[in-house]
Motif scaffolding. Structure first.
Motif, PDB file in Angstrom:
ATOM      1  N   SER A  95       0.572  -1.231  -0.058  1.00 39.13           N
ATOM      2  CA  SER A  95      -0.400  -0.561   0.464  1.00 39.13           C
ATOM      3  C   SER A  95       0.931   1.113  -0.152  1.00 39.13           C
ATOM      4  N   VAL A  96       1.195   1.988  -0.938  1.00 41.71           N
ATOM      5  CA  VAL A  96       1.398   2.751  -1.065  1.00 41.71           C
ATOM      6  C   VAL A  96       1.137   4.566  -0.586  1.00 41.71           C
ATOM      7  N   VAL A  97      -0.703   3.947  -0.212  1.00 44.03           N
ATOM      8  CA  VAL A  97      -0.377   4.688   1.145  1.00 44.03           C
ATOM      9  C   VAL A  97      -0.879   4.982   1.928  1.00 44.03           C
ATOM     10  N   ALA A  98      -0.886   3.745   2.571  1.00 46.36           N
ATOM     11  CA  ALA A  98       0.152   3.437   4.087  1.00 46.36           C
ATOM     12  C   ALA A  98       1.280   4.277   4.452  1.00 46.36           C
ATOM     13  N   GLN A  99       2.155   3.749   3.252  1.00 43.88           N
ATOM     14  CA  GLN A  99       4.058   3.870   3.463  1.00 43.88           C
ATOM     15  C   GLN A  99       4.107   4.952   3.456  1.00 43.88           C
ATOM     16  N   ARG A 100       3.189   5.967   2.212  1.00 46.85           N
ATOM     17  CA  ARG A 100       3.776   7.572   2.001  1.00 46.85           C
ATOM     18  C   ARG A 100       3.130   8.462   2.430  1.00 46.85           C
ATOM     19  N   VAL A 101       1.787   8.084   3.098  1.00 48.57           N
ATOM     20  CA  VAL A 101       0.691   9.317   3.555  1.00 48.57           C
ATOM     21  C   VAL A 101       0.657   8.663   4.688  1.00 48.57           C
TER      22      VAL A 101
END
Length: 661
Positions: free
Chosen positions: A271-277
């Protein structure tokens, strides 16, 4: 003519039969009395599905549902195609009314231009379509109402014919519910939003758009990731990126499903959202950096019980369905077209495209009692790559790619009778440290060493039968209470993040759907919250049936002529290539007698080839037209010939009988 003669009696009888036929046709067709008919169509166009019938059976006779059907009937403004559609919709509504056994009241209104019924259509929020310069509007829609609850189908277009039964059944079900359906939401990310902390001078976070949209129609309840029980009044449980879920929470989901609950789970290998956001995000309450949200989510025990293989370390790369990223086209940022979606399922039938980012995939093993249906998948020009390699593709281009030759399943629906993922009973709750708190601090939490229940007498068969369905020590349900269990799985959680599913309208400034991601989830929730019945409401076949046999015969003729045409076309192309070098850029011919002669011969060859192509196409079209004419003639003549044959047979039989007397 003497009325007492045989000829006179026969004439009177014929007139009476014609009059009776007209009267019956008017009463049944015009006034709808009786309206008995048999559905002999191949796809059951005029038969309601079992799911719709069950929805109608559950209606409360004391709170009938009123359907106000609005259709413009003035020929001056109503297009013929919509008049035909209006008749089809009315036939369907009559079927609803008959199947409801008096629980549905059908009212037909004709909102022709400049009438009071047109005003009523506007009051019911129907959408008119302007058809001429005079500003005349036409209407084709309905308002479905029970008490104060109302749903509107503002305008029915020919494109929505196949989903008409589903739309009407959904609206009837929604208006007949006395209170909002409860949707439970679990996530390792703060998708429900966070409150404002004025002392830190920092505003709270808004909920994701998908949560805001769900709250318009449902009661949305936040379920903690460490929960040990799912409330029974929750209609559908939605899991979005359940990272680091513990066994006791999986057990709670499992038992919720066994009791008849419905589950939608969005897991993610990266999950890019979990990692970056959300990872290391500042805590608004303390101002300090927050924790890290694991970018990987899984439902290990549940997937195993459901027959699902899911590799949480690999993502799908697809060179056919790749989308755009900073470095150009990115094979892990997928843009699935309509062809990648299952057009036979109501959840995905009308969707256009989906956008996924570093999605995973599922493999399905045959599991007794469970039916698996693919909702969407990648193309065959795809392969599974390591998540760490996929992350590099956000910046760099893919250099080494070998397609697997098979599509990867990324959206899946499981239905049927499920068995528990915990046949040994409730898992032991891990002991929490005093610093973090946990089950030890909860007086209602189950104790790790529960006293054993007394063993029943082995001679009592009823106790043994009960042990098949329940774990005697803690009440674990071993299998679902019915065969209507439903689980929907998506292999990407980021697809529901605002930036991937909505965009700002340039004209109004409002947020609108950028693709079909949001409608996909709303369709899923809507179908499952209906108790499973809406899932069984199929997309009806269209009444506009293609001439499949005609197309097949036309293709056969074209296939026979295609090699000749292709050979001549290739020869024509070769001739044109040879002519090219013999011309100058300004169109003048090189002053060389040999070249001029050669060019003339090529021109003659070109003309001859074009003539042969025309002759072949004429022959092809002639054969196609003959085939079509024969089919039309047979269709027109078969029934009359059959009637004539029956008449001749009856006449011969009567004459033989008369002669015998």
């Amino acid at each position: 003519m003497n009325l007492n003669s045989k000829e006179g009696s026969a004439g009177i009888t014929a007139l009476l039969v014609i009059a009776i036929v007209f009267a019956v046709n008017f009463l049944v067709g015009g006034l709808g009395l009786g309206n008995f008919r048999m559905d002999l169509t191949q796809d059951g166009l005029y038969t309601l599905t079992p799911g719709t019938k069950r929805i109608l059976e559950r209606l409360n006779a004391d709170k009938p549902v009123t359907i106000r059907y609005y259709v413009t009937t003035e020929d001056r403004v109503m297009p013929p195609v919509l008049k035909t559609l209006a008749g089809t919709v009315q036939d369907l509504l009559v079927e609803f009314q008959k199947a409801s056994q008096g629980k549905i009241i059908l009212e037909k209104l004709n909102p022709n231009p400049n009438t009071e019924e047109e005003d009523r259509a506007r009051e019911d929020d129907l959408q008119g379509m302007t058809v001429n310069q005079n500003g005349d509007n036409i209407y084709l829609g309905m308002a479905i109402q029970s008490a104060a609850q109302k749903e509107v189908l503002p305008f029915i277009s020919p494109d929505s014919e196949t989903s008409m039964e589903y739309n009407i059944a959904r609206a009837i079900q929604k208006v007949s519910q006395e209170k909002k359906t409860v949707i439970g939401v679990m996530s390792a990310m703060p998708i429900m939003g966070s409150p404002m902390f004025p002392y830190q001078r920092q505003a709270g976070q808004d909920p994701w758009i998908v949560i805001q949209r769900l709250r318009m129609d449902y009661e949305v309840r936040d379920i903690p990731m460490g929960t040990e029980k799912i409330d029974s009044d929750i209609s559908t449980l939605l899991l979005i990126h359940p990272a680091d879920i513990i066994e006791s929470a999986e057990y709670a989901i499992d038992q919720y499903l066994m009791k008849g609950g419905k589950v939608i789970a969005l897991v993610d290998p990266f999950s890019v959202v979990a990692q970056r956001v959300y990872s290391n995000q500042q805590n608004p309450a303390t101002g300090q950096p927050g924790g890290v949200v694991n970018p990987t989510s899984d439902l290990t025990n549940l997937f195993k019980a459901w027959g699902i293989t899911y590799n949480k370390s690999q993502v799908v790369a697809d060179v056919n369905y790749r989308g755009m990223a900073q470095a150009g086209q990115n094979p892990v940022e997928l843009q699935l077209p309509r062809e990648a979606l299952n057009d036979k399922e109501s959840i995905t039938a009308k969707l256009q495209s989906l956008r996924l980012y570093m999605a995973g995939s599922f493999k399905v093993e045959n599991q007794a009692g469970i039916t698996a249906t693919t909702l969407f998948s990648s193309s065959e020009a795809s392969e599974m790559i390591d998540a760490t390699e996929a992350e590099k593709l956000i910046r760099d281009r893919l250099t080494n790619f070998t397609p697997s030759g098979r599509s990867q399943i990324m959206g899946l629906q499981l239905s049927g009778k499920f068995k528990t993922a915990f046949p040994g009973g409730r898992p032991k709750t891990p002991t929490a440290s005093p610093e973090t708190g946990g089950p030890e601090d909860d007086a209602t939490a189950p104790k790790p060493e529960a006293p054993a229940q007394p063993v029943a007498d082995a001679a009592t068969p009823k106790t043994e039968e009960k042990a098949e369905a329940f774990n005697i020590s803690d009440g674990t349900i071993k299998e679902s209470v019915n065969d209507e269990g439903v689980v929907i799985l998506f292999a990407d959680a980021d697809m529901m993040y605002d930036a991937l599913c909505v965009e700002q309208d340039r004209t109004t400034g409002e947020l609108v759907a950028a693709n079909s991601n949001l409608p996909l989830l709303l369709n899923s929730i809507e179908a499952l919250s209906g108790g499973g019945d809406l899932l069984q409401v199929r997309s009806r076949a269209s009444t506009k049936r293609p001439f499949a046999k005609m197309d097949e015969l036309r293709e056969k003729v074209e296939r026979d002529y295609r090699p000749k045409l292709q050979a001549l076309q290739n020869k024509l192309n070769d001739t044109a290539q040879k002519m090219g070098p013999l011309r100058l850029k300004d169109g003048q011919i090189v002053a060389d007698q040999r070249q001029i002669k050669e060019l003339d011969e090529l021109k003659k060859t070109q003309v001859d080839i074009n003539r042969q192509i025309r002759e072949i196409k004429k022959s092809q079209n002639k054969e196609i037209n003959f085939t079509e004419s024969m089919i039309v003639a047979l269709n027109c003549l078969v029934v009359p010939l059959l009637v004539v044959s029956v008449g001749i047979f009856l006449a011969i039989r009567r004459r033989v009988s008369t002669a015998a007397v």
